[in-house]
Design a protein around this motif. Structure first.
Motif, mmCIF file in Angstrom:
data_model
loop_
_atom_site.group_PDB
_atom_site.id
_atom_site.type_symbol
_atom_site.label_atom_id
_atom_site.label_comp_id
_atom_site.label_asym_id
_atom_site.label_seq_id
_atom_site.Cartn_x
_atom_site.Cartn_y
_atom_site.Cartn_z
ATOM 1 N N ARG B 54 20.856 -16.211 22.666
ATOM 2 C CA ARG B 54 20.093 -16.371 21.434
ATOM 3 C C ARG B 54 21.010 -16.689 20.248
ATOM 4 O O ARG B 54 20.665 -17.453 19.367
ATOM 5 C CB ARG B 54 19.296 -15.089 21.151
ATOM 6 C CG ARG B 54 18.155 -15.322 20.199
ATOM 7 C CD ARG B 54 17.169 -14.200 20.214
ATOM 8 N NE ARG B 54 17.810 -12.901 20.079
ATOM 9 C CZ ARG B 54 17.204 -11.739 20.264
ATOM 10 N NH1 ARG B 54 15.953 -11.723 20.626
ATOM 11 N NH2 ARG B 54 17.841 -10.602 20.108
ATOM 12 N N ALA B 55 22.204 -16.071 20.253
ATOM 13 C CA ALA B 55 23.139 -16.316 19.154
ATOM 14 C C ALA B 55 23.869 -17.650 19.333
ATOM 15 O O ALA B 55 24.584 -18.090 18.446
ATOM 16 C CB ALA B 55 24.142 -15.175 19.066
ATOM 17 N N GLY B 56 23.706 -18.280 20.471
ATOM 18 C CA GLY B 56 24.309 -19.595 20.713
ATOM 19 C C GLY B 56 25.828 -19.561 20.756
ATOM 20 O O GLY B 56 26.489 -20.535 20.391
ATOM 21 N N LEU B 57 26.387 -18.436 21.200
ATOM 22 C CA LEU B 57 27.841 -18.277 21.137
ATOM 23 C C LEU B 57 28.597 -19.117 22.164
ATOM 24 O O LEU B 57 29.817 -19.193 22.107
ATOM 25 C CB LEU B 57 28.212 -16.801 21.300
ATOM 26 C CG LEU B 57 27.879 -15.906 20.116
ATOM 27 C CD1 LEU B 57 28.270 -14.476 20.386
ATOM 28 C CD2 LEU B 57 28.547 -16.399 18.853
ATOM 29 N N ASP B 58 27.877 -19.719 23.100
ATOM 30 C CA ASP B 58 28.590 -20.507 24.110
ATOM 31 C C ASP B 58 28.780 -21.964 23.697
ATOM 32 O O ASP B 58 29.501 -22.708 24.351
ATOM 33 C CB ASP B 58 27.859 -20.417 25.456
ATOM 34 C CG ASP B 58 27.885 -18.986 25.975
ATOM 35 O OD1 ASP B 58 28.935 -18.339 25.806
ATOM 36 O OD2 ASP B 58 26.858 -18.507 26.486
ATOM 37 N N ASP B 59 28.132 -22.361 22.598
ATOM 38 C CA ASP B 59 28.309 -23.746 22.126
ATOM 39 C C ASP B 59 29.666 -23.894 21.439
ATOM 40 O O ASP B 59 30.259 -22.902 21.020
ATOM 41 C CB ASP B 59 27.208 -24.083 21.095
ATOM 42 C CG ASP B 59 25.837 -24.089 21.739
ATOM 43 O OD1 ASP B 59 25.777 -24.376 22.943
ATOM 44 O OD2 ASP B 59 24.855 -23.773 21.045
ATOM 45 N N PRO B 60 30.128 -25.146 21.308
ATOM 46 C CA PRO B 60 31.366 -25.349 20.535
ATOM 47 C C PRO B 60 31.159 -24.868 19.086
ATOM 48 O O PRO B 60 30.031 -24.923 18.573
ATOM 49 C CB PRO B 60 31.574 -26.862 20.565
ATOM 50 C CG PRO B 60 30.732 -27.356 21.690
ATOM 51 C CD PRO B 60 29.609 -26.392 21.861
ATOM 52 N N LEU B 61 32.262 -24.439 18.440
ATOM 53 C CA LEU B 61 32.164 -23.835 17.101
ATOM 54 C C LEU B 61 31.478 -24.739 16.082
ATOM 55 O O LEU B 61 30.642 -24.277 15.298
ATOM 56 C CB LEU B 61 33.564 -23.505 16.591
ATOM 57 C CG LEU B 61 34.107 -22.110 16.923
ATOM 58 C CD1 LEU B 61 35.448 -21.897 16.267
ATOM 59 C CD2 LEU B 61 33.134 -21.029 16.466
#
Lengths: 313, 319
Positions: B54-61
């Motif tokens: 949900r926090a999208g932490l796996d996407d590139p910065l």
């Protein structure tokens, strides 16, 4: 920035040792001291601060009891001959803890202001001296940091670094850096075009030498004033951070922490909150009064400029 | 003037972009995995993975930043780690409490600053002037959390006149709202009042030395009318700047006062977010505070330029 050495212009060594410049410099400091001594508020605040520094350095020897020494059965005792400021909920002597708390407050305040002084002055010096894009880049970055309310920014930094005394010093140091950068830059801008700076440059002195030997000493008065005032607010910030549990951790006797502990016993033991708060108040007041007196003497133009950012509270 | 407005707006936008990057960085600067930190020993692996997703932490910065700022611009500040509710809702719930406290505090500050600053300027170096100087120094140095506790001790404990804390909505019970507001407002307003007192004093002193004041006196105008119609009207214009900056500070800086008085405002929420490692909530709060601070400062600068025609826009832009 360096220019070619000219035979007619005195070289940098000569400039440094010019007798008139040296005497003028000394005379200015002697005059400053004379003016300060004639100001009763400045003398009183200096004496208070001197006493605080003595307490900070020798608090351990001056305190009648250890900061964590517990007197079982003497919990929450009101002020008396044996416990001047009473005891806390653990039966610890509040007077001893207030004395020892001076060390924590002064240490955190001094280190935090030291961090912002070094970082801010360097940024301000480079921005003011080099101008152009260096100035723009550095000062816009400072503007970004300045856009955060001081205490909130310290809290955000502590959310990243984690709570504790050392991190509180770093957080407060970061918060006050933009103020030093602005003050230094403004002062450098007025000094940069002075004849002696141009003379030093044209005599072939390197940028570093010009900046640190000539620009910085002459840009110093507002920075000194800012340092004194920032010490007041750094001590206040440390107390605030410790009060909300993010600064100094128990059982160390930080004034803010003691106040927060005293708050829970305010109805039964008012002394637990009264004395640490009074200590913060007196210390901050002394730094503020001295800062004001110094401003009057060293940097009178800045007198009305105390409008920014809640004076950085 | 319009050139100045455009330049000032442009500057604010640049600063705002930088601020958003700094706020975005909060979650990424935390050592270790922010979601593991927030969960602590609680939560299952599924909860962890769901929160991370949900926090999208796996996407590139860079993608994460643009997603975050894009949502923020549409009013979506993400979901609180702790309560699972949208951050925007949590913020909106607390706005009335903080706004009423900041507004009441600025009123207290003005009630202190205008009379005290004016009286001390009317008689410089008099006992009144000395009192104003000393009290403004004291007001600036007094820790607000200590003053709050002492006020609670006196007015809630010993005298029992006022409640020791808490908040009552204005629409629920106006009388109780006011009773709950008095001590926090005084506590928060004293420091701002002290800063503004000095400002009013120097402003009034300056106005008193102006030719139009001498002319008004020479015409035989009564001293009180000179003060009201000529001195104060001109001297208080610059107060807009200081008052505005103080209001911005109060809106975003009353964290401690809110905690002392158990005031359910935004400052208290920010601290709860830090304690529970609720990073989206903290980011939302910090971003909001910085935006308030920037916008109020911008309005103050523009209003000041409009109010005082002597201001040089070129100089103002070079700030």
């Amino acid at each position: 920035m360096t220019s070619e050495r000219s035979g007619d212009v005195p070289d940098d060594e000569q400039l440094d040792t010019l007798p008139v410049a040296g005497e003028k410099h000394r005379a200015r400091w002697v005059e400053t001291l004379h003016l300060l001594v004639r100001n009763p508020m400045a003398v009183a605040s200096s004496l208070v601060l001197l006493a605080l520094i003595v307490v900070g350095l020798f608090g351990g020897s001056l305190a009648p009891y250890g900061f964590n020494e517990q007197f079982v059965g003497d919990q929450l005792e009101s002020p008396s001959g044996s416990h001047w400021f009473g005891t806390d909920d653990f039966g610890r002597d509040v007077f001893s803890r207030v004395l020892l708390g001076a060390e924590v407050s002064l240490r955190v305040g001094a280190v935090a202001v030291g961090i912002s002084l070094v970082a801010g002055v360097l940024i301000g010096l480079f921005a003011g001296y080099y101008g152009r894009w260096i100035d723009d880049a550095l000062m816009r970055f400072m503007d970004m940091l300045f856009a955060f309310p001081a205490l909130l920014m310290a809290i955000a930094v502590l959310a990243i670094l984690g709570r504790g005394e050392t991190n509180a010093m770093i957080a407060i140091g970061i918060v006050y850096t933009p103020i030093f950068a602005r003050v230094t830059r403004a002062s450098v801008l007025t000094v940069r075009e002075e004849v002696f700076i141009r003379a030093s440059r044209s005599s072939g002195a390197g940028d570093a030498r010009v900046i640190f030997r000539h620009v910085l000493p002459n840009a110093a008065p507002p920075i000194i004033v800012q340092t004194t005032i920032s010490l007041a607010f750094a001590i206040l910030s440390e107390a605030a951070l410790s009060f909300i549990g993010l600064g100094t951790q128990p059982p160390d006797p930080s004034w803010g922490r003691m106040l927060s502990e005293g708050r829970g016993f305010i109805e039964q033991a008012w002394w637990m909150a009264l004395f640490p708060g009074l200590a913060i108040f007196v210390t901050v007041l002394a730094f503020n009064v001295l800062g004001d007196a110094l401003r009057d003497v060293l940097d009178p133009r800045q007198r009305s400029a105390l409008s920014g950012k809640g004076a950085a509270r | 003037m319009s050139g100045y407005v455009v330049r000032r707006l442009f500057q604010s936008v640049i600063v705002l972009i930088g601020v958003s990057i700094l706020v975005f960085a909060i979650m990424h600067l935390v050592p270790g995995d922010p979601i593991r930190q927030a969960l602590g020993t609680r939560g299952t692996e599924e909860t962890y993975l769901a929160m991370r997703e949900r926090a999208g932490l796996d996407d590139p910065l860079v993608i994460q930043y643009f997603n975050w700022i894009g949502s923020a611009l549409t009013g979506d500040l993400g979901v609180s780690f702790r309560s699972g509710q949208p951050v925007m809702n949590l913020i909106t719930e607390r706005v009335p409490a903080t706004v009423s406290l900041a507004a009441a505090a600025i009123v207290v500050a003005l009630l202190i600053a205008i009379p005290l600053g004016t009286l001390s300027a009317l008689k410089p170096r008099s006992p009144m002037d000395w009192f104003a100087t000393v009290s403004s120094q004291a007001g600036l140095s007094i820790p607000d959390f200590w003053m709050g506790i002492m006020l609670i001790l006196l007015f809630a404990g010993t005298l029992g006149w006022l409640p020791s804390g808490g908040y009552v909505g204005l629409t629920d019970d106006p009388v109780e709202w006011a009773r709950h507001l008095i001590m926090p407002a005084v506590t928060a307003g004293v420091a701002s009042g002290s800063i503004m007192t000095r400002f009013v004093r120097s402003s009034v002193l300056e106005a008193l030395g102006q030719d139009y004041v001498r002319t008004a006196r020479a015409k035989g105008m009564r001293a009180r009318d000179v003060l009201t119609w000529h001195v104060l009207r001109n001297a208080l214009v610059p107060l807009v700047t200081v008052g505005g900056v103080q209001l911005a500070y109060l809106l975003s800086g009353v964290v401690i006062v809110e905690i002392v008085f158990a005031w359910p405002g935004l400052g208290q929420m920010a601290l709860i977010a830090v304690e529970s490692r609720d990073y989206p909530l903290l980011q939302g709060a910090v971003l909001l505070f910085a935006v308030i601070f920037l916008v109020v400062n911008l309005i103050v600068d523009l209003a000041y330029a409009k109010l005082d025609p002597r201001i040089s826009y070129e100089q103002g832009a070079a700030r």
